[in-house]
Design a protein around this motif. Structure first.
Motif, PDB file in Angstrom:
ATOM      1  N   SER A 851       0.924  -1.093   0.029  1.00 56.10           N
ATOM      2  CA  SER A 851       0.080   0.132   0.153  1.00 56.10           C
ATOM      3  C   SER A 851       1.074   1.140   0.226  1.00 56.10           C
ATOM      4  O   SER A 851       2.123   1.066   0.310  1.00 56.10           O
ATOM      5  N   ILE A 852       0.521   2.371  -0.399  1.00 61.38           N
ATOM      6  CA  ILE A 852       1.159   3.512  -0.172  1.00 61.38           C
ATOM      7  C   ILE A 852       0.372   4.557   0.400  1.00 61.38           C
ATOM      8  O   ILE A 852      -0.972   4.894  -0.004  1.00 61.38           O
ATOM      9  N   ASP A 853       0.842   5.369   1.508  1.00 59.58           N
ATOM     10  CA  ASP A 853       0.011   6.356   2.079  1.00 59.58           C
ATOM     11  C   ASP A 853      -0.097   7.419   1.412  1.00 59.58           C
ATOM     12  O   ASP A 853       0.958   7.862   0.728  1.00 59.58           O
ATOM     13  N   PRO A 854      -1.314   8.116   1.135  1.00 59.02           N
ATOM     14  CA  PRO A 854      -1.435   9.317   0.406  1.00 59.02           C
ATOM     15  C   PRO A 854      -0.844  10.720   0.943  1.00 59.02           C
ATOM     16  O   PRO A 854      -0.454  11.168  -0.398  1.00 59.02           O
ATOM     17  N   GLU A 855      -0.283  10.659   1.805  1.00 60.56           N
ATOM     18  CA  GLU A 855       0.454  11.816   2.474  1.00 60.56           C
ATOM     19  C   GLU A 855       1.743  11.485   2.436  1.00 60.56           C
ATOM     20  O   GLU A 855       2.730  12.328   1.717  1.00 60.56           O
ATOM     21  N   LYS A 858       4.325  10.636  -1.382  1.00 55.89           N
ATOM     22  CA  LYS A 858       3.895  11.347  -2.532  1.00 55.89           C
ATOM     23  C   LYS A 858       5.144  11.116  -3.599  1.00 55.89           C
ATOM     24  O   LYS A 858       4.977  11.124  -4.947  1.00 55.89           O
ATOM     25  N   ILE A 861       3.558   8.427  -5.753  1.00 53.74           N
ATOM     26  CA  ILE A 861       2.527   8.762  -6.246  1.00 53.74           C
ATOM     27  C   ILE A 861       2.872   9.536  -7.565  1.00 53.74           C
ATOM     28  O   ILE A 861       2.376   9.766  -8.672  1.00 53.74           O
ATOM     29  N   THR A 862       3.924  10.591  -7.425  1.00 53.91           N
ATOM     30  CA  THR A 862       4.501  11.454  -8.574  1.00 53.91           C
ATOM     31  C   THR A 862       5.082  10.553  -9.423  1.00 53.91           C
ATOM     32  O   THR A 862       4.833  10.926 -10.559  1.00 53.91           O
ATOM     33  N   GLN A 864       3.891   7.823 -10.336  1.00 56.51           N
ATOM     34  CA  GLN A 864       2.907   7.202 -10.863  1.00 56.51           C
ATOM     35  C   GLN A 864       3.243   5.513 -10.690  1.00 56.51           C
ATOM     36  O   GLN A 864       2.919   4.728 -11.497  1.00 56.51           O
ATOM     37  N   PRO A 866       2.287   2.545  -8.490  1.00 61.39           N
ATOM     38  CA  PRO A 866       0.994   2.363  -7.756  1.00 61.39           C
ATOM     39  C   PRO A 866       1.468   1.036  -6.774  1.00 61.39           C
ATOM     40  O   PRO A 866       2.521   0.348  -6.907  1.00 61.39           O
TER      41      PRO A 866
END
Length: 915
Positions: A851-855, A858, A861-862, A864, A866
């Protein structure tokens, strides 16, 4: 009334073929058969004896019978008839060579890959020496490589100079490397090209075609390929070994005792296939039967042509002791296939309504029974070799794809049966094998077969073309002994609907599913058990892998492992029982999969082999849709966790109540199913079981496996004393008798007559056989080995179930997969999690992103990148585990790195800026 033709091993081909003047050879009997075939029934009777074939018997349409006038090749009832693909070497003059080894000249031009002395197959000179106590992968008869090219076709492997042989191989090119693939899905053979002791490498020549996929010989540590090398003269150093010098025409043998040479019968295989039925779909061979024949001593086929089979993982050799192509209504019955070098029975391309029944397959080099159609019958045909070996683009190949439903031509087996047969200790040489193998076929029935002691699958359905199979009443155990990421029943379905392995709309085109999987496959009333530790990942009892679709799975007893459904459509799983420490494997289903799970009994018991911590959840879900409900009919199931009855976790950290709030199992219960007598194999539930109130229905527990002479229980450990029941071959009728022995000798009508349960007090080899009212034996001798021990040790799942409380595994330490957060990404060392290896495409190294913590996450997430991907490289450097990834982060602090990640069969690069 039938035309009767007789054959005798002491007859003459100049005779007239009567019982008084029988022919000598199969060939002469076949020639006589052609005169009458199709005009009247023909019975060719073989009298007791050994029949050596000089060449493969080819039977064409000129020998066909008809429904009214069939042709039968049979042993005379009660006679032992051996059809041999070997040549007896008579009058050998053995001379002492040195160090206990003897040598004899053999005829010019004779080559062979096995030697049988007094009926016993001997070991070809090899390193390491054959391990008689544990001949399987991992025993002392194998070593592990230090490294290798790990890509078919392999060029070299490196060995450990400290443990590798120190003998000087003067002619290494005679040698054959037998090596397991690094991912352990099977093995390959290569000719040795050269030994380089400076580099500690074996350079490899031709070979490597014996399986698909690009993974070759390599790996490191525990996952390094296992191998041995045979056919090396200098390794002739152990009693029981032999070597053939083809140039000098000399056979060397190191006898286990000098008595072997007294009246020694030396036989060497010269043929690969015994009988070939060859017709065409326009003019098939018809109505020919073989009965009561023992086929034995044929050559290995592993250096012959193999072909990749669709997008299943397997490659096969189209050959068999009995090979059929273009055949209809042909039967193989009561035949024994023992020490055949390749497959047992192989039905290739066009075949209709053929049967294999009441047969025995033991010590086959490859699979027992194979049904394999022609690629020409498949409207869109791809293989893994297309992509991974030859570099073709699958998506490019899909352009202008034929979207017509069903087969393109009739060149495939259909309405064929394998039933009431025994298959065990198969895969002596090839390890990617099965008791029953089905590919590019339609409506195949596998019923009442007993399959055990296999390196890989009991039954494997290689692809989804074209379904309609019935897999029922089979008894399968002790499979997947030398390989991993597989199941005793295994299936793939990578046809037109499947382009990837994530179940997304891009990977799985639901509207195309029934173009190939046109009829449902029914898997019912089977017992599939795993009583030991898996060799590696997987070993699900019923393993529906990539794309397997349109299945009905019901009335199956799953013991020691459980069911896995990977991406696929239209699977109904109902009224099954699973008892295991392994949670259900629901992996990457497509959205709206139309899968249904209902009225099952799911019992968790004990610890997963190798762990000391009990299993605490019922389902291990990986990559399932999160924005939709992934099954609209998931209910009326009964759950029970013997380890912790009050623990109601269905999925990790999800309680039963939370699970129901998601819309699953709204009417299901958590309660003891109240099995009748699991110790003695009866997993039916009692009359007051809560499962019955949910709609579960009991199914028979005494109809699994073959229906020939049976011994119950089928051997094993016991303490004190044990009672053993013997059941007669059903074909004997009410007047049949059973005779048995307890000293290892062969039973006859002069042995003890079975009158009731046998009370065994000491370690015993029990042999039994059914005889009809005339004293004629029916079927085969069945044997079971009972070993007396002070205390019977059960696997954790079974001991926990029997005691009703968690029973750990003595001496086991819990090794949980390491989880660690790195810059907001929760990572798992994938090598420590076999289920995760299986669920993500077979990758045995790297860091799985859970999993990746949305906060905090980053940077991921940057980039991309997943969750649900496996990080395997940073800037081209291999990432074995989380520690290796952390080290790369430290080295490249403040820099942008290129991360290579894998998901199933795709790789992608991501730019990640490290803070």
């Amino acid at each position: 009334m039938a035309k009767e033709i007789y054959v005798s091993s002491i007859g003459s081909d100049k005779n007239v073929g009567t019982k008084v003047q029988p022919f000598l050879s199969f060939e002469r009997a076949l020639l006589e058969t052609k005169k009458f075939a199709g005009k009247e029934p023909v019975h060719v009777w073989f009298l007791e004896g050994d029949y050596y074939l000089n060449k493969t018997i080819t039977i064409g349409i000129e020998s066909s019978g008809s429904l009214k006038n069939p042709v039968l090749f049979s042993a005379l009832p009660g006679s032992k008839v051996n059809i041999k693909g070997s040549k007896e070497l008579k009058n050998l003059k053995w001379n002492a060579y040195k160090n206990g080894i003897y040598v004899a000249s053999v005829p010019s031009g004779l080559t062979f890959d096995q030697v049988f002395i007094n009926g016993e197959r001997k070991v070809r000179a090899r390193f390491p020496d054959y391990d008689y106590e544990n001949p399987l992968r991992g025993g002392n008869g194998y070593q592990q490589v230090i490294g290798g090219t790990n890509h078919r076709y392999d060029k070299w492997l490196s060995f450990d100079s400290k443990t590798f042989t120190n003998k000087d191989w003067k002619n290494p090119e005679t040698g054959i490397v037998h090596a397991f693939q690094s991912h352990n899905w099977g093995n390959m053979q290569y000719r040795v090209k050269e030994v380089n002791r400076t580099e500690n490498k074996l350079y490899l020549g031709e070979g490597g075609w014996q399986l698909q996929r690009d993974h070759g010989i390599g790996g490191s540590g525990e996952s390094a390929s296992w191998f041995f090398v045979d056919n090396i003269f200098e390794e002739l150093d152990t009693p029981g070994e032999w070597f053939l010098d083809t140039k000098a025409k000399l056979l060397y043998y190191y006898p286990q005792n000098i008595q072997e040479f007294k009246n020694a019968k030396v036989e060497v295989p010269i043929l690969k296939d015994f009988i070939q039925l060859i017709g065409t779909k326009e003019s098939p061979v018809k109505n020919i039967s073989f009965k009561g024949l023992n086929f034995t001593q044929s050559r290995y086929t592993y250096m012959d042509k193999y072909e990749p089979v669709a997008r299943g993982d397997w490659a096969i050799h189209r050959g068999g002791a009995i090979f059929m192509e273009g055949a209809e209504n042909c039967v193989v019955e009561d035949c024994n296939f023992e020490y055949v070098g390749g497959n047992g029975v192989f039905m290739s391309s066009y075949n209709r309504n053929n049967q294999v029944k009441s047969c025995r397959f033991v010590h086959t080099g490859e699979s027992a029974v194979c049904f394999v159609g022609s690629p020409s019958a498949v409207r869109f045909y791809q293989t893994w070799d297309d992509k991974e070996i030859y570099g073709k683009n699958w998506n490019e190949m899909r352009k202008n794809m034929d979207l017509t439903s069903g087969p393109k031509t009739p060149d495939y087996p259909e309405n064929c049966i394998v039933e009431n047969s025994v298959m065990h200790d198969i895969g002596d040489v090839g390890k990617q094998v099965a008791g029953v193998y089905i590919s590019m076929s339609h409506k195949i029935v596998a019923s009442h077969n007993t399959i055990y002691n296999c390196p890989r699958a009991g039954i494997c359905i290689n692809d989804g073309t074209w379904g309609g199979h019935i897999i029922e009443y089979n008894d399968i155990w002790e499979t997947v002994r030398e390989t991993g990421e597989h199941g005793p029943f295994n299936a793939w379905g990578r046809e037109r609907q499947w382009s990837g392995s994530r179940g997304t709309d891009a990977d799985f085109m639901k509207e195309l599913t029934k173009l190939d999987a046109i009829d449902p496959v029914i898997v019912r009333n089977n017992k599939i058990a795993n009583y030991r530790k898996s060799i590696s990942a997987g070993n699900w009892t019923i393993d529906l892998d990539d794309g397997s679709s349109n299945y009905e799975i019901y009335h199956n007893l799953n013991l020691g492992s459980t069911i896995k459904l990977r991406d696929g459509m239209l699977r109904k799983v109902f009224n099954n029982i699973t008892v295991s420490a392994v949670p259900l494997g629901w992996h990457v289903w497509p959205k709206a999969s139309e899968d249904e799970i209902y009225k099952n009994i799911f019992v968790i018991s004990g610890a997963i082999p190798g762990n000391a911590e009990p299993t605490n959840s019922y389902i291990r879900q990986v990559g399932l849709p999160t924005d939709t409900k992934w099954s609209t009919h998931y209910d009326d199931n009964l759950y029970w966790n013997v380890n912790a009855p009050k623990n109601e976790y269905i999925v990790d950290k999800v309680t039963f109540k939370q699970w129901q709030e998601k819309g699953f199992d709204e009417k299901s219960k958590v309660a003891d199913p109240l099995f009748v007598d699991p110790k003695n194999g009866n997993y039916q539930v009692q009359a007051n079981s809560p499962a019955l109130k949910l709609g579960f229905k009991n199914f028979p527990m005494d109809e699994f496996g073959h229906e020939m002479t049976r011994i119950k229980p089928f051997g094993g450990d016991f303490s004190g004393e044990t009672k053993v029941e013997v059941i007669a071959d059903k074909r004997g009728g009410k007047e049949a008798d059973i005779y048995f022995t307890l000293d290892g000798s062969e039973p006859s009508i002069h042995s003890q007559k079975y009158k009731g349960a046998i009370n065994i007090k000491n370690s015993t080899l029990l042999k039994a056989q059914t005889f009809d009212k005339n004293g004629i034996s029916i079927g085969f001798v069945n044997e079971a080995n009972f070993t007396k021990v002070n205390e019977v040790v059960y696997p954790s799942w079974l001991s926990t179930l029997l005691t009703g409380k968690y029973e750990g595994q003595e001496g086991k330490t819990n090794k949980k997969a390491l989880e660690m957060e790195l810059e907001g990404a929760l990572l798992i060392n994938i090598a420590d999690d076999p289920d995760l290896i299986d669920a993500t495409g077979g990758y045995n190294y790297g860091c799985y992103i859970k999993s990746i913590d949305p906060e905090k996450g980053k940077i991921w997430i940057t980039a991309q990148l997943p969750a649900d991907w496996v990080i395997q490289q940073v800037n081209g450097n291999k990432i074995q585990n989380i520690a290796a990834l952390k080290k790369q982060f430290e080295i490249n602090k403040g820099k942008t790195i290129i991360v290579t990640a894998a998901r199933d069969y795709n790789f992608k690069k991501f730019e990640v800026k490290i803070p």
